[in-house]
Design a protein around this motif. Structure first.
Motif, PDB file in Angstrom:
ATOM      1  N   ARG A 160      -6.610 -29.797  19.988  1.00 41.50           N
ATOM      2  CA  ARG A 160      -7.806 -30.077  19.197  1.00 41.50           C
ATOM      3  C   ARG A 160      -8.789 -28.904  19.171  1.00 41.50           C
ATOM      4  NH1 ARG A 160      -8.337 -35.383  17.755  1.00 41.50           N
ATOM      5  NH2 ARG A 160      -7.042 -36.919  18.864  1.00 41.50           N
ATOM      6  N   ALA A 161      -8.685 -28.004  20.126  1.00 41.16           N
ATOM      7  CA  ALA A 161      -9.655 -26.911  20.236  1.00 41.16           C
ATOM      8  C   ALA A 161      -9.528 -25.928  19.075  1.00 41.16           C
ATOM      9  CB  ALA A 161      -9.474 -26.177  21.551  1.00 41.16           C
ATOM     10  N   ASP A 162     -10.638 -25.548  18.503  1.00 44.36           N
ATOM     11  CA  ASP A 162     -10.672 -24.551  17.436  1.00 44.36           C
ATOM     12  C   ASP A 162     -10.923 -23.189  18.072  1.00 44.36           C
ATOM     13  OD1 ASP A 162     -10.881 -23.049  15.184  1.00 44.36           O
ATOM     14  OD2 ASP A 162     -12.624 -24.086  14.357  1.00 44.36           O
ATOM     15  N   LEU A 163      -9.840 -22.447  18.294  1.00 45.56           N
ATOM     16  CA  LEU A 163      -9.936 -21.139  18.950  1.00 45.56           C
ATOM     17  C   LEU A 163      -9.444 -20.024  18.041  1.00 45.56           C
ATOM     18  CD1 LEU A 163      -8.462 -22.212  22.409  1.00 45.56           C
ATOM     19  CD2 LEU A 163     -10.873 -21.929  21.835  1.00 45.56           C
ATOM     20  N   GLU A 164      -9.313 -20.313  16.771  1.00 46.67           N
ATOM     21  CA  GLU A 164      -8.802 -19.315  15.831  1.00 46.67           C
ATOM     22  C   GLU A 164      -9.706 -18.090  15.817  1.00 46.67           C
ATOM     23  OE1 GLU A 164      -5.900 -19.713  14.591  1.00 46.67           O
ATOM     24  OE2 GLU A 164      -5.766 -21.738  15.403  1.00 46.67           O
ATOM     25  N   GLY A 165      -9.072 -16.920  15.866  1.00 49.42           N
ATOM     26  CA  GLY A 165      -9.815 -15.676  15.819  1.00 49.42           C
ATOM     27  C   GLY A 165     -10.367 -15.230  17.152  1.00 49.42           C
ATOM     28  N   ASP A 166     -10.160 -16.026  18.204  1.00 48.92           N
ATOM     29  CA  ASP A 166     -10.630 -15.647  19.533  1.00 48.92           C
ATOM     30  C   ASP A 166      -9.488 -14.960  20.260  1.00 48.92           C
ATOM     31  OD1 ASP A 166     -11.496 -15.433  22.144  1.00 48.92           O
ATOM     32  OD2 ASP A 166     -12.520 -17.370  22.147  1.00 48.92           O
ATOM     33  N   PRO A 167      -9.522 -13.638  20.411  1.00 50.96           N
ATOM     34  CA  PRO A 167      -8.391 -12.902  20.989  1.00 50.96           C
ATOM     35  C   PRO A 167      -8.113 -13.262  22.439  1.00 50.96           C
ATOM     36  CG  PRO A 167     -10.319 -11.475  20.792  1.00 50.96           C
ATOM     37  CD  PRO A 167     -10.646 -12.747  20.085  1.00 50.96           C
ATOM     38  N   GLU A 168      -9.081 -13.865  23.119  1.00 51.85           N
ATOM     39  CA  GLU A 168      -8.854 -14.224  24.519  1.00 51.85           C
ATOM     40  C   GLU A 168      -7.873 -15.382  24.646  1.00 51.85           C
ATOM     41  OE1 GLU A 168     -11.431 -15.028  28.593  1.00 51.85           O
ATOM     42  OE2 GLU A 168     -12.426 -15.024  26.647  1.00 51.85           O
ATOM     43  N   TRP A 169      -7.799 -16.218  23.621  1.00 52.59           N
ATOM     44  CA  TRP A 169      -6.973 -17.424  23.715  1.00 52.59           C
ATOM     45  C   TRP A 169      -5.895 -17.497  22.661  1.00 52.59           C
ATOM     46  CZ3 TRP A 169      -8.011 -18.501  28.315  1.00 52.59           C
ATOM     47  CH2 TRP A 169      -9.322 -18.433  28.810  1.00 52.59           C
ATOM     48  N   GLY A 172      -0.458 -12.592  19.409  1.00 53.14           N
ATOM     49  CA  GLY A 172       0.139 -12.188  18.150  1.00 53.14           C
ATOM     50  C   GLY A 172      -0.889 -11.463  17.304  1.00 53.14           C
ATOM     51  N   SER A 173      -0.516 -11.172  16.065  1.00 47.62           N
ATOM     52  CA  SER A 173      -1.438 -10.445  15.190  1.00 47.62           C
ATOM     53  C   SER A 173      -1.276 -10.918  13.754  1.00 47.62           C
ATOM     54  CB  SER A 173      -1.162  -8.932  15.264  1.00 47.62           C
ATOM     55  OG  SER A 173       0.166  -8.635  14.867  1.00 47.62           O
ATOM     56  N   GLY A 174      -2.341 -10.718  12.979  1.00 46.23           N
ATOM     57  CA  GLY A 174      -2.316 -11.091  11.571  1.00 46.23           C
ATOM     58  C   GLY A 174      -2.062 -12.570  11.368  1.00 46.23           C
ATOM     59  N   ASP A 175      -1.110 -12.868  10.486  1.00 44.05           N
ATOM     60  CA  ASP A 175      -0.747 -14.257  10.219  1.00 44.05           C
ATOM     61  C   ASP A 175       0.199 -14.817  11.261  1.00 44.05           C
ATOM     62  OD1 ASP A 175      -2.274 -14.213   7.922  1.00 44.05           O
ATOM     63  OD2 ASP A 175      -0.585 -13.612   6.649  1.00 44.05           O
ATOM     64  N   ARG A 176       0.656 -13.965  12.158  1.00 46.26           N
ATOM     65  CA  ARG A 176       1.641 -14.394  13.151  1.00 46.26           C
ATOM     66  C   ARG A 176       0.980 -14.541  14.515  1.00 46.26           C
ATOM     67  NH1 ARG A 176       4.047 -10.408   9.966  1.00 46.26           N
ATOM     68  NH2 ARG A 176       5.692 -11.225   8.594  1.00 46.26           N
ATOM     69  N   THR A 177       0.086 -15.510  14.603  1.00 48.10           N
ATOM     70  CA  THR A 177      -0.606 -15.766  15.856  1.00 48.10           C
ATOM     71  C   THR A 177      -0.365 -17.194  16.310  1.00 48.10           C
ATOM     72  OG1 THR A 177      -2.645 -16.439  14.746  1.00 48.10           O
ATOM     73  CG2 THR A 177      -2.432 -14.106  15.348  1.00 48.10           C
ATOM     74  N   ARG A 178      -0.511 -17.398  17.620  1.00 45.78           N
ATOM     75  CA  ARG A 178      -0.399 -18.724  18.221  1.00 45.78           C
ATOM     76  C   ARG A 178      -1.418 -18.837  19.335  1.00 45.78           C
ATOM     77  NH1 ARG A 178       5.182 -21.061  20.217  1.00 45.78           N
ATOM     78  NH2 ARG A 178       3.785 -22.852  20.515  1.00 45.78           N
ATOM     79  N   ARG A 179      -1.650 -20.047  19.752  1.00 42.74           N
ATOM     80  CA  ARG A 179      -2.470 -20.297  20.926  1.00 42.74           C
ATOM     81  C   ARG A 179      -1.776 -19.715  22.158  1.00 42.74           C
ATOM     82  NH1 ARG A 179      -5.420 -24.817  21.622  1.00 42.74           N
ATOM     83  NH2 ARG A 179      -6.080 -24.319  19.507  1.00 42.74           N
ATOM     84  N   SER A 180      -2.506 -18.985  22.966  1.00 35.55           N
ATOM     85  CA  SER A 180      -1.931 -18.419  24.176  1.00 35.55           C
ATOM     86  C   SER A 180      -1.689 -19.503  25.213  1.00 35.55           C
ATOM     87  CB  SER A 180      -2.871 -17.363  24.762  1.00 35.55           C
ATOM     88  OG  SER A 180      -2.427 -16.963  26.048  1.00 35.55           O
ATOM     89  N   PRO A 181      -0.584 -19.444  25.957  1.00 32.83           N
ATOM     90  CA  PRO A 181      -0.351 -20.414  27.025  1.00 32.83           C
ATOM     91  C   PRO A 181      -1.375 -20.309  28.146  1.00 32.83           C
ATOM     92  CG  PRO A 181       1.287 -18.666  27.119  1.00 32.83           C
ATOM     93  CD  PRO A 181       0.536 -18.487  25.830  1.00 32.83           C
ATOM     94  N   ARG A 182      -2.119 -19.205  28.210  1.00 34.17           N
ATOM     95  CA  ARG A 182      -3.162 -19.068  29.227  1.00 34.17           C
ATOM     96  C   ARG A 182      -4.224 -20.159  29.065  1.00 34.17           C
ATOM     97  NH1 ARG A 182      -4.987 -15.006  32.487  1.00 34.17           N
ATOM     98  NH2 ARG A 182      -2.726 -14.786  32.795  1.00 34.17           N
ATOM     99  N   TYR A 183      -4.445 -20.600  27.831  1.00 33.04           N
ATOM    100  CA  TYR A 183      -5.428 -21.655  27.614  1.00 33.04           C
ATOM    101  C   TYR A 183      -5.012 -22.928  28.355  1.00 33.04           C
ATOM    102  CZ  TYR A 183      -8.755 -24.710  25.241  1.00 33.04           C
ATOM    103  OH  TYR A 183      -9.766 -25.602  24.979  1.00 33.04           O
ATOM    104  N   ALA A 184      -3.738 -23.298  28.249  1.00 28.68           N
ATOM    105  CA  ALA A 184      -3.231 -24.470  28.955  1.00 28.68           C
ATOM    106  C   ALA A 184      -3.280 -24.270  30.459  1.00 28.68           C
ATOM    107  CB  ALA A 184      -1.807 -24.783  28.508  1.00 28.68           C
ATOM    108  N   THR A 185      -2.965 -23.065  30.912  1.00 27.47           N
ATOM    109  CA  THR A 185      -3.007 -22.780  32.347  1.00 27.47           C
ATOM    110  C   THR A 185      -4.413 -22.967  32.891  1.00 27.47           C
ATOM    111  OG1 THR A 185      -1.203 -21.173  32.135  1.00 27.47           O
ATOM    112  CG2 THR A 185      -2.577 -21.017  34.101  1.00 27.47           C
ATOM    113  N   ASP A 186      -5.384 -22.369  32.236  1.00 34.27           N
ATOM    114  CA  ASP A 186      -6.765 -22.467  32.712  1.00 34.27           C
ATOM    115  C   ASP A 186      -7.276 -23.898  32.705  1.00 34.27           C
ATOM    116  OD1 ASP A 186      -6.898 -19.751  33.127  1.00 34.27           O
ATOM    117  OD2 ASP A 186      -8.798 -19.508  32.052  1.00 34.27           O
ATOM    118  N   ARG A 187      -6.984 -24.626  31.632  1.00 33.59           N
ATOM    119  CA  ARG A 187      -7.488 -25.997  31.554  1.00 33.59           C
ATOM    120  C   ARG A 187      -6.809 -26.903  32.587  1.00 33.59           C
ATOM    121  NH1 ARG A 187     -12.085 -26.378  30.625  1.00 33.59           N
ATOM    122  NH2 ARG A 187     -11.752 -28.628  30.393  1.00 33.59           N
ATOM    123  N   THR A 188      -5.562 -26.603  32.915  1.00 38.05           N
ATOM    124  CA  THR A 188      -4.861 -27.395  33.929  1.00 38.05           C
ATOM    125  C   THR A 188      -5.400 -27.101  35.320  1.00 38.05           C
ATOM    126  OG1 THR A 188      -2.874 -27.358  32.540  1.00 38.05           O
ATOM    127  CG2 THR A 188      -2.594 -28.025  34.837  1.00 38.05           C
TER     128      THR A 188
END
Length: 330
Positions: A160-169, A172-188
């Motif tokens: 649900r988190a809107d993290l688009e454009g935030d390079p910390e989370w 990838g680059s350009g149109d080929r980006t995904r949520r980093s697994p670090r986000y799940a690690t930190d929240r866990t």
């Protein structure tokens, strides 16, 4: 699944007329969803596979779309991966896994469980009781006996988190980006330290495609693989890199939570062309999709990592449909 005879007929007609598919494929799809309707009707009442709540663990790490042979191939690279045992999953897709894992029969255990998940099917399964809105079968169950989100001791839907454009989370680059697994690690890690729960589940959306670390042709690899534009070995290697990417995060997680028994598993596997199947499809009995790994280890919180990921409720929200489209479901 969507249960609609008329929609199934329309989708079958469109698929039969598709010129980019072979004739056997066009003929097989309508029949396959008849089979799916029968299978889901049966497995709603008679379970197939092992429910994770029937095993002992304090922390459950779910690696979405992780195959047994893939985890075995990289196991020597990670000290926390010992024997990789196979286990029959309750589904060949996240839709089935969620429906069959979080049933009301395990409500007591679920009430004592914290669930941190990047899988957006929680919206359609736990809230809408099983309507995926994707594909149609002519008959079958219209809802499942699953618990609602509020039945968990704690639930955090990371998607649900809107993290688009935030390079910390993002990765990838350009149109080929995904949520980093670090986000799940930190929240866990934050949930483990701050929430009072007997059990904790983290559901990583890796090594599930897309592959943001791969070359552009392999970002979404299965259509090119099916068409013969890329080799299976190239896609497999990209898949293993995606797996290593999340396992690096699992290593960090295990150094920053306390858990006597940690189980590392998957909701389902992945197909790379076996018997003409690619990715993962609902109701498939193939072992590459239906068999998942099971590894047991331990975790100790050293306190060395300070999680900085924002709470998903404080970032703005993203519709579940957007996440499902990014993962190639819609």
């Amino acid at each position: 699944m969507t249960v609609s005879f008329s929609q199934w007929l329309e989708e079958s007609r469109e698929h039969l007329q598709a010129e980019n598919r072979s004739l056997p494929s066009r003929l097989a799809r309508p029949l396959y969803y008849v089979y799916v309707g029968a299978l889901l009707s049966a497995t709603k009442h008679y379970r197939w596979g092992t429910n994770v709540f029937d095993r002992e663990w304090d922390l459950l790490v779910v690696l979405d779309a992780c195959r047994v042979d893939a985890l075995r191939e990289v196991a020597d690279e990670y000290d926390f991966l010992g024997d990789v045992e196979p286990m029959p999953s309750v589904g060949s897709t996240s839709f089935e896994w969620l429906n069959h894992t979080f049933g009301r029969g395990h409500a007591d255990a679920i009430a004592r469980t914290a669930y941190v998940t990047g899988n957006s099917y929680t919206q359609r399964v736990l809230t809408q009781r099983g309507d995926t809105g994707h594909a149609a079968m002519p008959f079958g169950p219209t809802d499942y006996d699953v618990v609602p989100p509020e039945a968990f001791g704690y639930i955090e839907e990371l998607w649900r988190a809107d993290l688009e454009g935030d390079p910390e989370w993002t990765v990838g680059s350009g149109d080929r980006t995904r949520r980093s697994p670090r986000y799940a690690t930190d929240r866990t890690i934050a949930a483990a330290r701050e929430r009072d729960a007997d059990r904790l589940i983290v559901h990583y959306m890796y090594p599930h495609d897309p592959y943001p670390l791969a070359e552009p042709a392999l970002f979404e690899p299965f259509d090119p693989l099916r068409a013969g534009d890329v080799s299976r070995q190239r896609v497999w290697d990209a898949y293993l890199d995606n797996l290593r990417f999340v396992l690096d995060e699992v290593e960090l997680l295990l150094e920053n939570v306390d858990a006597e028994t940690v189980a590392i598993t998957a909701d389902h596997g992945e197909a790379f062309g076996e018997y003409g199947f690619y990715r993962h499809v609902i109701g498939c009995p193939l072992s590459c999709m239906r068999r998942v790994p099971w590894v047991e280890t331990t975790a100790t919180d050293t306190g060395e990592h300070d999680p900085a990921a924002p709470d998903p409720t404080e970032t703005g929200t993203v519709p579940a449909r957007d996440r499902l489209e990014q993962l190639g479901y819609l």
